[in-house]
Design a protein around this motif. Structure first.
Motif, short mmCIF file in Angstrom:
data_model
loop_
_atom_site.label_atom_id
_atom_site.label_comp_id
_atom_site.label_asym_id
_atom_site.label_seq_id
_atom_site.Cartn_x
_atom_site.Cartn_y
_atom_site.Cartn_z
N ALA A 65 3.67 -6.50 3.26
CA ALA A 65 4.47 -5.28 3.15
C ALA A 65 3.57 -4.04 3.29
O ALA A 65 3.95 -3.06 3.94
N LEU A 94 10.35 -3.59 -0.90
CA LEU A 94 9.58 -4.83 -0.79
C LEU A 94 8.34 -4.79 -1.69
O LEU A 94 8.04 -5.76 -2.40
N ILE A 153 10.66 -0.79 2.91
CA ILE A 153 9.26 -1.18 2.67
C ILE A 153 8.88 -0.88 1.22
O ILE A 153 8.22 -1.69 0.56
#
Length: 304
Positions: free
Chosen positions: A131, A104, A101
């Protein structure tokens, strides 16, 4: 004159026999109660182990109690093992998702700094937003699972409410300012019993919700009211209000009203706030009418 000792002797012997039986019964009952008391003490300490019982020496009640405590001990050990497994799973989920995450978000930010056409910038913005939403969802689920499974225990102590109100309002202030919403904290000298970290998070969720659903130019107000056993923290907004039919549903996990489906969110903030309140002996309620705004009230105990 002749005195008959036979009947008298028999009466004395009968009395002695009755006294002996009564004493034996008392001692047997006392021994059984002592044994049961020892069993319960072992069970409370968590180290009860069933022994081999002789039915001719111990009562059936003692044996049944031993079986019951033994099964409870096994259940407690299984529950502890399950909690350890859940704790490990939650830790793995949190650890394994944190890096992807973060990557991202990093790549989305790097893309946003590039010279992109307008439509591509819209896609990058959507990617970054999704995200962030995923990160919030994972964090909320991990926190909720820890609370529900009892892995994470709160430690409520007596604290002043002013710092709690100020802390939650400070977190929500940037969004309130960006939306043109007046965020007010009324001063208070009240104290209550709560865990500062978790209760600040619960209160922030309530304030953030109020700011999110209040239109531009509206207001959100935090105030505290004291009672003998509880303190009540009110978060009052000038938003659209909540229909009575939905007021019981909004505290369910992942529930989102159809009327706010266009707003960002995953429907877990109110559920988490209610779990935190309940974990400290408090509770959460809402008072609202469509078109007249809403007041969410967080009740915290003043004493143990």
């Amino acid at each position: 004159m002749t005195v008959e000792y036979g009947p008298l002797a028999r009466a004395v012997l009968a009395l002695l026999a009755a006294a002996g039986i009564a004493l034996w019964t008392h001692l047997r009952s006392r021994r059984m109660l002592d044994t049961l008391d020892r069993m319960l003490d072992d069970a409370i300490r968590g180290d009860f182990q069933e022994s081999l019982y002789d039915e001719s020496r111990l009562s059936a009640l003692e044996t049944r109690m031993a079986h019951y405590l033994s099964s409870n001990t096994v259940s407690a050990r299984n529950l502890a093992a399950e909690k350890d497994a859940i704790k490990t799973l939650i830790g793995d989920i949190s650890h394994q998702t944190k890096t992807p995450i973060a990557n991202l978000l990093l790549y989305a930010q790097l893309l946003a700094e590039q010279d992109l056409p307008p439509e591509s910038r819209a896609y990058v913005s959507a990617l970054e937003g999704q995200a962030e939403k995923l990160r919030f969802l994972i964090d909320a689920l991990v926190k909720t699972s820890r609370l529900e499974s009892g892995i994470l225990a709160m430690t409520p102590v007596v604290n002043p409410l002013q710092s709690l109100l100020d802390g939650a309002a400070a977190q929500a202030a940037p969004r309130a300012e960006a939306r043109g919403i007046a965020l007010t904290v009324e001063p208070t000298d009240l104290s209550a019993r709560f865990d500062p970290k978790w209760t600040t998070e619960a209160l922030y969720n309530l304030v953030d919700n109020a700011v999110k659903y209040t239109p531009t130019g509206g207001s959100v107000t935090l105030r505290a009211v004291g009672y003998e056993l509880f303190c009540r923290i009110d978060i009052t907004d000038t938003g659209p209000g909540i229909p009575e039919a939905e007021q019981a549903k909004i505290f369910q996990r992942f529930y989102r009203s159809p009327s706010v489906s266009g707003e960002e969110g995953v429907g877990i903030g109110l559920y988490l706030a209610r779990q935190i309140a309940a974990g400290q002996g408090g509770y959460l309620k809402v008072t609202s009418r469509p078109g007249e705004g809403s007041t969410f009230s967080l009740f915290l105990p003043r004493v143990e």
